[in-house]
Design a protein around this motif. Sequence first.
Motif, PDB file in Angstrom:
ATOM      1  N   ASP A 109     -60.781 -20.975  -6.386  1.00 10.08           N
ATOM      2  CA  ASP A 109     -61.271 -20.719  -4.855  1.00 10.08           C
ATOM      3  C   ASP A 109     -62.081 -21.958  -3.931  1.00 10.08           C
ATOM      4  O   ASP A 109     -62.173 -22.968  -4.751  1.00 10.08           O
ATOM      5  N   PRO A 110     -61.691 -22.319  -2.859  1.00  9.36           N
ATOM      6  CA  PRO A 110     -61.549 -23.845  -1.892  1.00  9.36           C
ATOM      7  C   PRO A 110     -63.533 -24.162  -2.427  1.00  9.36           C
ATOM      8  O   PRO A 110     -64.063 -24.773  -2.267  1.00  9.36           O
ATOM      9  N   PHE A 111     -64.235 -23.309  -2.043  1.00  5.70           N
ATOM     10  CA  PHE A 111     -65.825 -22.768  -1.778  1.00  5.70           C
ATOM     11  C   PHE A 111     -65.874 -23.138  -2.838  1.00  5.70           C
ATOM     12  O   PHE A 111     -66.868 -24.278  -2.970  1.00  5.70           O
ATOM     13  N   SER A 112     -65.894 -22.601  -4.094  1.00  4.10           N
ATOM     14  CA  SER A 112     -66.421 -22.960  -5.375  1.00  4.10           C
ATOM     15  C   SER A 112     -65.909 -24.348  -5.925  1.00  4.10           C
ATOM     16  O   SER A 112     -66.595 -25.830  -6.717  1.00  4.10           O
ATOM     17  N   LEU A 113     -64.367 -24.769  -5.364  1.00  9.42           N
ATOM     18  CA  LEU A 113     -64.056 -25.982  -5.765  1.00  9.42           C
ATOM     19  C   LEU A 113     -64.745 -26.953  -4.669  1.00  9.42           C
ATOM     20  O   LEU A 113     -65.460 -28.992  -5.373  1.00  9.42           O
ATOM     21  N   GLN A 114     -65.613 -26.780  -3.502  1.00  8.08           N
ATOM     22  CA  GLN A 114     -66.672 -27.813  -2.941  1.00  8.08           C
ATOM     23  C   GLN A 114     -68.513 -28.440  -3.162  1.00  8.08           C
ATOM     24  O   GLN A 114     -67.737 -28.903  -3.250  1.00  8.08           O
ATOM     25  N   LYS A 115     -68.025 -27.152  -4.270  1.00  4.15           N
ATOM     26  CA  LYS A 115     -69.418 -27.029  -4.835  1.00  4.15           C
ATOM     27  C   LYS A 115     -69.150 -28.378  -6.357  1.00  4.15           C
ATOM     28  O   LYS A 115     -69.844 -29.395  -6.351  1.00  4.15           O
ATOM     29  N   ILE A 116     -68.812 -27.875  -6.144  1.00  6.43           N
ATOM     30  CA  ILE A 116     -67.992 -28.727  -7.317  1.00  6.43           C
ATOM     31  C   ILE A 116     -67.851 -30.142  -7.496  1.00  6.43           C
ATOM     32  O   ILE A 116     -68.493 -31.219  -7.978  1.00  6.43           O
ATOM     33  N   LEU A 117     -66.994 -30.351  -6.510  1.00  2.00           N
ATOM     34  CA  LEU A 117     -66.996 -32.013  -6.178  1.00  2.00           C
ATOM     35  C   LEU A 117     -68.204 -32.436  -5.387  1.00  2.00           C
ATOM     36  O   LEU A 117     -68.379 -33.393  -5.588  1.00  2.00           O
ATOM     37  N   GLY A 118     -69.274 -31.691  -4.796  1.00  2.00           N
ATOM     38  CA  GLY A 118     -70.420 -32.110  -4.340  1.00  2.00           C
ATOM     39  C   GLY A 118     -70.394 -32.585  -2.908  1.00  2.00           C
ATOM     40  O   GLY A 118     -71.082 -33.400  -1.923  1.00  2.00           O
ATOM     41  N   HIS A 119     -69.288 -31.825  -2.480  1.00  2.00           N
ATOM     42  CA  HIS A 119     -68.588 -32.468  -0.707  1.00  2.00           C
ATOM     43  C   HIS A 119     -69.619 -31.751   0.493  1.00  2.00           C
ATOM     44  O   HIS A 119     -70.022 -29.815  -0.252  1.00  2.00           O
ATOM     45  N   SER A 120     -70.144 -31.895   1.095  1.00  4.35           N
ATOM     46  CA  SER A 120     -70.724 -30.953   2.170  1.00  4.35           C
ATOM     47  C   SER A 120     -70.334 -30.598   3.003  1.00  4.35           C
ATOM     48  O   SER A 120     -70.504 -28.859   3.696  1.00  4.35           O
ATOM     49  N   TYR A 121     -68.660 -30.674   3.258  1.00  5.78           N
ATOM     50  CA  TYR A 121     -68.330 -30.068   4.667  1.00  5.78           C
ATOM     51  C   TYR A 121     -67.194 -29.606   3.607  1.00  5.78           C
ATOM     52  O   TYR A 121     -65.929 -30.762   3.007  1.00  5.78           O
ATOM     53  N   MET A 122     -66.213 -28.595   4.441  1.00  5.08           N
ATOM     54  CA  MET A 122     -64.978 -28.658   3.933  1.00  5.08           C
ATOM     55  C   MET A 122     -63.678 -29.313   3.860  1.00  5.08           C
ATOM     56  O   MET A 122     -62.677 -29.228   3.297  1.00  5.08           O
ATOM     57  N   LYS A 123     -63.813 -29.994   5.774  1.00  6.51           N
ATOM     58  CA  LYS A 123     -63.098 -30.977   5.933  1.00  6.51           C
ATOM     59  C   LYS A 123     -62.760 -31.792   4.479  1.00  6.51           C
ATOM     60  O   LYS A 123     -61.260 -32.779   4.925  1.00  6.51           O
ATOM     61  N   MET A 124     -62.847 -32.258   4.026  1.00  4.41           N
ATOM     62  CA  MET A 124     -63.689 -33.393   3.003  1.00  4.41           C
ATOM     63  C   MET A 124     -62.596 -32.686   1.577  1.00  4.41           C
ATOM     64  O   MET A 124     -61.601 -33.475   1.353  1.00  4.41           O
ATOM     65  N   VAL A 125     -61.988 -31.189   1.205  1.00  8.02           N
ATOM     66  CA  VAL A 125     -61.743 -31.033  -0.119  1.00  8.02           C
ATOM     67  C   VAL A 125     -60.364 -30.588   0.232  1.00  8.02           C
ATOM     68  O   VAL A 125     -59.630 -30.453  -0.924  1.00  8.02           O
ATOM     69  N   ARG A 126     -60.501 -30.467   1.814  1.00  8.55           N
ATOM     70  CA  ARG A 126     -59.154 -30.444   2.064  1.00  8.55           C
ATOM     71  C   ARG A 126     -58.473 -31.662   2.158  1.00  8.55           C
ATOM     72  O   ARG A 126     -56.927 -31.463   1.956  1.00  8.55           O
ATOM     73  N   ARG A 127     -58.402 -32.498   1.822  1.00  8.50           N
ATOM     74  CA  ARG A 127     -58.117 -33.654   1.824  1.00  8.50           C
ATOM     75  C   ARG A 127     -57.293 -33.566   0.418  1.00  8.50           C
ATOM     76  O   ARG A 127     -56.544 -34.294  -0.377  1.00  8.50           O
ATOM     77  N   TYR A 128     -58.149 -33.321  -0.679  1.00 15.07           N
ATOM     78  CA  TYR A 128     -57.845 -33.284  -1.511  1.00 15.07           C
ATOM     79  C   TYR A 128     -56.602 -32.166  -2.383  1.00 15.07           C
ATOM     80  O   TYR A 128     -55.969 -32.585  -2.960  1.00 15.07           O
ATOM     81  N   VAL A 129     -56.406 -30.864  -1.374  1.00 15.58           N
ATOM     82  CA  VAL A 129     -55.792 -29.490  -1.351  1.00 15.58           C
ATOM     83  C   VAL A 129     -54.921 -29.616  -0.649  1.00 15.58           C
ATOM     84  O   VAL A 129     -54.865 -28.959   0.504  1.00 15.58           O
ATOM     85  N   GLN A 130     -53.651 -30.648  -0.130  1.00 11.01           N
ATOM     86  CA  GLN A 130     -53.011 -30.256   0.600  1.00 11.01           C
ATOM     87  C   GLN A 130     -52.176 -30.051   0.510  1.00 11.01           C
ATOM     88  O   GLN A 130     -50.877 -30.363  -0.956  1.00 11.01           O
ATOM     89  N   MET A 131     -51.476 -28.488   0.369  1.00 15.09           N
ATOM     90  CA  MET A 131     -50.031 -27.448   0.215  1.00 15.09           C
ATOM     91  C   MET A 131     -49.571 -27.880   0.267  1.00 15.09           C
ATOM     92  O   MET A 131     -49.176 -28.130   1.429  1.00 15.09           O
ATOM     93  N   THR A 132     -48.020 -27.537  -0.355  1.00 14.75           N
ATOM     94  CA  THR A 132     -46.742 -27.951  -0.154  1.00 14.75           C
ATOM     95  C   THR A 132     -46.280 -26.873   0.643  1.00 14.75           C
ATOM     96  O   THR A 132     -46.781 -25.032   0.190  1.00 14.75           O
TER      97      THR A 132
END
Length: 151
Positions: A109-132
Motif C-alpha cells: 500500500d502507498p502508506f507503507s511505501l511512504q514509510k519505507i522510502l522515508g518521505h514526509s509527504y505522500m506527494k513525493m511517493v506519487r512521483r514514484y508511482v505514476q500508474m498507467t
Amino acid sequence: MQISRCKACEYRFKSGAYSVRGRLDTKTRVGRYVPISPRTCKLLDEYMRETADFGNEYLFVTYEGHKVSDSTVRENIKILGKIARLDRAKVAPHTFRHTGALYNIYGGDPFSLQKILGHSYMKMVRRYVQMTNRDVQTQHAQYSPLNYVFK
C-alpha cells in the motif's frame, strides 16, 4: 547514497529490518526502519560471515575490506544492467529504488511505501508511482465495489 553508508551494527537480525540513521544519512534527518525480506536476511547473514575477518564497521566492503564507495556501487549496478541486457534503460541506484517502489506498491500500500522510502509527504511517493491506464483498469477490476456486492 545510503547503501554505501550502511553499518553492520544497524542491521537488525531478529526483526528483519535495517535501521537508517536520521542524523546524516537522510534528506529529512529522520531515521526509519526499512524492512528486509527473510531471503535477503539470509543472504546478508552469509555475506557478513564472509566479510567478518575484515573487521570493518560498514556492511558493504571491497575485496580489500574497505568501505565501498558510491561510485563503486554505481559502476557495479551499470555492469549488472549490461549483464541483464538492459541497454535501453537507465540503470542507476535511483532506478533500482524506483523499481523497488513499484514492486512494493503492487503488493502493498502507498502508506507503507511512504514509510519505507522515508518521505514526509505522500506527494513525493506519487512521483514514484505514476500508474498507467492499464494499471488503473487492473486495480479497478480487482477492487471494484461491485465485486463485493454480487458474489
